[in-house]
Scaffold this motif. Structure first.
Motif, short mmCIF file in Angstrom:
data_model
loop_
_atom_site.label_atom_id
_atom_site.label_comp_id
_atom_site.label_asym_id
_atom_site.label_seq_id
_atom_site.Cartn_x
_atom_site.Cartn_y
_atom_site.Cartn_z
N GLU A 94 0.83 -1.20 0.00
CA GLU A 94 0.00 0.00 0.00
C GLU A 94 0.87 1.25 0.00
N ASP A 95 1.96 1.21 0.73
CA ASP A 95 2.84 2.37 0.81
C ASP A 95 3.43 2.69 -0.55
N HIS A 96 3.89 1.67 -1.27
CA HIS A 96 4.45 1.88 -2.61
C HIS A 96 3.40 2.48 -3.54
N PHE A 97 2.21 1.92 -3.51
CA PHE A 97 1.13 2.39 -4.37
C PHE A 97 0.76 3.84 -4.04
N ASP A 98 0.54 4.11 -2.76
CA ASP A 98 0.11 5.45 -2.35
C ASP A 98 1.18 6.50 -2.59
N ARG A 99 2.45 6.12 -2.35
CA ARG A 99 3.54 7.07 -2.54
C ARG A 99 3.69 7.44 -4.02
N THR A 100 3.60 6.44 -4.88
CA THR A 100 3.79 6.68 -6.31
C THR A 100 2.62 7.47 -6.90
N PHE A 101 1.40 7.05 -6.59
CA PHE A 101 0.25 7.78 -7.11
C PHE A 101 0.14 9.16 -6.45
N GLY A 102 0.58 9.26 -5.19
CA GLY A 102 0.51 10.54 -4.50
C GLY A 102 1.35 11.60 -5.16
N LEU A 103 2.58 11.24 -5.56
CA LEU A 103 3.46 12.21 -6.19
C LEU A 103 3.18 12.34 -7.68
N GLY A 122 4.72 -1.53 -12.95
CA GLY A 122 3.30 -1.43 -13.28
C GLY A 122 2.64 -0.21 -12.68
N VAL A 123 2.96 0.09 -11.42
CA VAL A 123 2.34 1.25 -10.77
C VAL A 123 2.83 2.54 -11.43
N TYR A 124 4.12 2.61 -11.69
CA TYR A 124 4.66 3.80 -12.37
C TYR A 124 4.00 3.98 -13.73
#
Length: 242
Positions: A100-109, A147-149
């Motif tokens: 969740e942290d990876h997802f939220d950090r990437t989408f957040g920025l 994938g998230v990026y």
């Protein structure tokens, strides 16, 4: 005449790599450039060509920080002519390892800050204003572990299309520059094996220089692209084009 003479520009994420190249190129073309940096302190760097650069410390993912930057520009300049949103991060994580942290950090920025910056920017824009979003060819390809990026950069492209439609009646254009592999300090940390593997996929046989991406951003920011909106200008040496 310089292509951005007397223009007020804000480059969100403008202190390193591609962002730094955009900041310096805009200043050399006559713009008064405000460039945000999460780590750097406030400070006027003075003139660069016919323009100038002012670095402002701000976390692009913070609504409060961005609000402070927009208020500073409103008080000092009264308007923004060009907004570039470049802040972003790319971290490796396979689907099975996503947190969740990876997802939220990437989408957040990469996405949330993009929306916040655009919302703030249009409040200070007049007809003729331009927004340039920095995307990536990663939004069109499936790179293992990113994938998230890639999803965030696909979102950038989607927002550009929608905002171009929404803001056209206000006389504001919105476009995207999507680089391929670019020889930035971040890429310099990769092993030579990885760099060689990446270059082997590029028809032109090398990575982009940050200055080449900045030139594309300048075109979309200037009146030379006055009849272009909702478009994506790809700077990838043909990697994802041929």
């Amino acid at each position: 005449m310089s292509r951005l003479e007397n223009k007020i520009a804000l480059v969100v994420g403008g202190s390193g790599g591609i962002g730094s190249a955009i900041t310096q190129r805009f200043a050399s073309e006559g713009a008064r450039v405000y460039a945000t940096s999460r780590k750097g302190g406030d400070g006027d760097t003075g003139a660069n060509g016919t323009g100038s650069v002012l670095f402002v410390q701000a976390d692009a993912s913070s609504n409060a920080d961005l609000g402070r930057v927009f208020e500073e520009i409103r008080v000092e300049e009264g308007r923004i002519d060009v907004l570039v949103v470049n802040a972003g991060l790319a971290e490796h994580a396979l689907l099975e390892d996503l947190s969740e942290d990876h997802f939220d950090r990437t989408f957040g920025l990469n996405v949330r800050s993009l929306v916040l910056a655009a919302q703030g920017g249009i409040q200070l824009m007049q007809p003729g204003g331009t927004i340039v979003l920095i995307g990536s060819i990663a939004g069109d390809i499936g790179t293992k572990g990113y994938g998230v990026y890639g999803a965030t950069k696909a979102a950038v492209r989607a927002f550009a299309r929608t905002w171009a439609n929404e803001l056209a009646p206000k006389g504001i254009r919105v476009n995207v520059v999507s680089p391929g592999p670019t020889d930035t300090p971040m890429m310099a940390n990769a092993s030579q094996e990885i760099r060689d593997a990446i270059v082997s996929l590029v028809p032109l046989g090398r990575m982009a220089r940050p200055e080449e991406v900045a030139a594309a951003a300048l075109f979309l920011a200037s009146d030379e692209s006055s009849f272009t909106t909702g478009a994506e200008l790809v700077v990838d040496g043909g990697m994802n084009q041929v």
